[in-house]
Write a protein that holds these residues in place. Structure first.
Motif, mmCIF file in Angstrom:
data_model
loop_
_atom_site.group_PDB
_atom_site.id
_atom_site.type_symbol
_atom_site.label_atom_id
_atom_site.label_comp_id
_atom_site.label_asym_id
_atom_site.label_seq_id
_atom_site.Cartn_x
_atom_site.Cartn_y
_atom_site.Cartn_z
ATOM 1 N N LEU A 230 -9.839 10.178 -15.989
ATOM 2 C CA LEU A 230 -11.077 10.485 -16.757
ATOM 3 C C LEU A 230 -12.029 10.115 -15.877
ATOM 4 C CD1 LEU A 230 -12.080 11.563 -19.279
ATOM 5 C CD2 LEU A 230 -11.855 9.363 -20.335
ATOM 6 N N SER B 43 -16.813 10.457 -15.829
ATOM 7 C CA SER B 43 -17.945 11.290 -16.624
ATOM 8 C C SER B 43 -19.060 10.885 -15.459
ATOM 9 C CB SER B 43 -18.104 10.233 -17.758
ATOM 10 O OG SER B 43 -18.402 9.140 -17.501
ATOM 11 N N CYS C 16 -20.244 23.200 -14.387
ATOM 12 C CA CYS C 16 -20.126 23.292 -15.814
ATOM 13 C C CYS C 16 -22.059 23.001 -16.192
ATOM 14 C CB CYS C 16 -19.440 22.054 -16.446
ATOM 15 S SG CYS C 16 -17.764 22.083 -15.953
ATOM 16 N N PHE D 148 -21.199 19.228 -20.417
ATOM 17 C CA PHE D 148 -19.936 19.148 -20.041
ATOM 18 C C PHE D 148 -20.062 18.006 -18.933
ATOM 19 C CE2 PHE D 148 -19.087 23.396 -21.191
ATOM 20 C CZ PHE D 148 -17.907 23.337 -21.999
ATOM 21 N N LEU E 276 -14.768 14.956 -17.355
ATOM 22 C CA LEU E 276 -13.579 15.686 -16.734
ATOM 23 C C LEU E 276 -12.130 14.865 -16.827
ATOM 24 C CD1 LEU E 276 -13.816 18.357 -14.148
ATOM 25 C CD2 LEU E 276 -12.231 16.450 -13.606
ATOM 26 N N VAL E 277 -10.990 15.379 -17.129
ATOM 27 C CA VAL E 277 -9.788 14.828 -16.718
ATOM 28 C C VAL E 277 -9.037 15.620 -15.429
ATOM 29 C CG1 VAL E 277 -7.542 14.533 -17.843
ATOM 30 C CG2 VAL E 277 -9.712 14.172 -19.267
ATOM 31 N N GLU F 12 -10.083 19.402 -16.219
ATOM 32 C CA GLU F 12 -10.291 19.791 -17.452
ATOM 33 C C GLU F 12 -11.630 19.502 -17.865
ATOM 34 O OE1 GLU F 12 -7.068 17.922 -19.443
ATOM 35 O OE2 GLU F 12 -5.803 18.956 -18.375
ATOM 36 N N HIS G 98 -14.732 18.533 -20.173
ATOM 37 C CA HIS G 98 -14.853 18.142 -21.738
ATOM 38 C C HIS G 98 -16.247 17.843 -21.835
ATOM 39 C CE1 HIS G 98 -10.720 16.416 -22.599
ATOM 40 N NE2 HIS G 98 -10.517 16.910 -21.121
ATOM 41 N N THR G 99 -16.675 18.077 -23.171
ATOM 42 C CA THR G 99 -18.192 17.610 -23.369
ATOM 43 C C THR G 99 -18.055 15.933 -24.038
ATOM 44 O OG1 THR G 99 -17.532 18.017 -25.722
ATOM 45 C CG2 THR G 99 -18.769 19.753 -24.399
ATOM 46 N N CYS G 100 -16.907 15.492 -24.274
ATOM 47 C CA CYS G 100 -16.919 14.075 -24.571
ATOM 48 C C CYS G 100 -15.463 13.631 -24.239
ATOM 49 C CB CYS G 100 -17.063 13.611 -25.932
ATOM 50 S SG CYS G 100 -16.097 14.716 -27.153
ATOM 51 N N VAL G 101 -15.473 12.203 -24.100
ATOM 52 C CA VAL G 101 -14.190 11.708 -23.672
ATOM 53 C C VAL G 101 -13.345 11.663 -24.730
ATOM 54 C CG1 VAL G 101 -15.156 10.168 -21.658
ATOM 55 C CG2 VAL G 101 -15.199 9.352 -24.081
ATOM 56 N N PRO G 102 -11.976 11.690 -24.835
ATOM 57 C CA PRO G 102 -10.876 11.604 -25.690
ATOM 58 C C PRO G 102 -11.396 10.249 -26.600
ATOM 59 C CG PRO G 102 -9.890 12.110 -23.871
ATOM 60 C CD PRO G 102 -11.021 11.806 -23.082
#
Length: 150
Positions: free
Chosen positions: A54, A56, A89, A93, A96-97, A110, A112-116
């Protein structure tokens, strides 16, 4: 070879961020193209070894409209096939994963707009990229894929 335009790496346990976030310079820097095999992998019980990294880049796009340029991006370069694939992106965004499953030799990047687990991590004071819309609010973003021959 894969590269990711990120400034931060998030430590994870069982595919969820722990809250430990480090500059990529303190880990394996994804901004420099690397082979997938050189990236850290982890054993997931019952599944086997896989990459689930992960990254960012939230600070880069701070203050930009969600659909402006400036989000996280990545590149995959396959010299044997003479092809490069690039993903860009919009500013919203910021995460990214990078995932490789143990059951085949594929790669998933992948955005992502946010982290899990963003809600819980935001309560710890971490910048997670969480998007909060007011009633009737809207959000716009985009992901662009391109490919070229090398």
């Amino acid at each position: 070879l894969v590269s990711v335009s990120a400034e931060r790496h998030w430590e994870q346990k069982m595919a969820l961020p722990t809250g430990v976030v480090k500059p990529v310079a303190e880990s394996i820097d994804p901004r420099r193209p690397r082979t997938i095999g050189s990236l850290p992998s982890e054993h997931y019980p019952g599944m086997g070894m896989m990459h689930n990294l992960l990254y960012s880049a939230f600070g880069r796009a701070r203050g930009l409209p969600s659909d402006a340029d400036g989000g996280i991006g990545c590149t995959i370069r396959d010299a044997a096939q003479s092809v490069e694939v690039r993903m860009e992106c919009s500013a919203s965004f910021g995460a990214l994963v990078l995932f490789t499953p143990p059951w085949n030799s594929s790669l998933s990047l992948e955005p992502h707009t946010c982290v899990p687990d963003a809600f819980n991590l935001a309560n710890q004071g971490l910048e997670t990229g969480m998007v909060v819309l007011s009633p009737g609010g809207t959000w716009r973003g985009w992901v662009r894929m391109s490919a070229r021959e090398l």
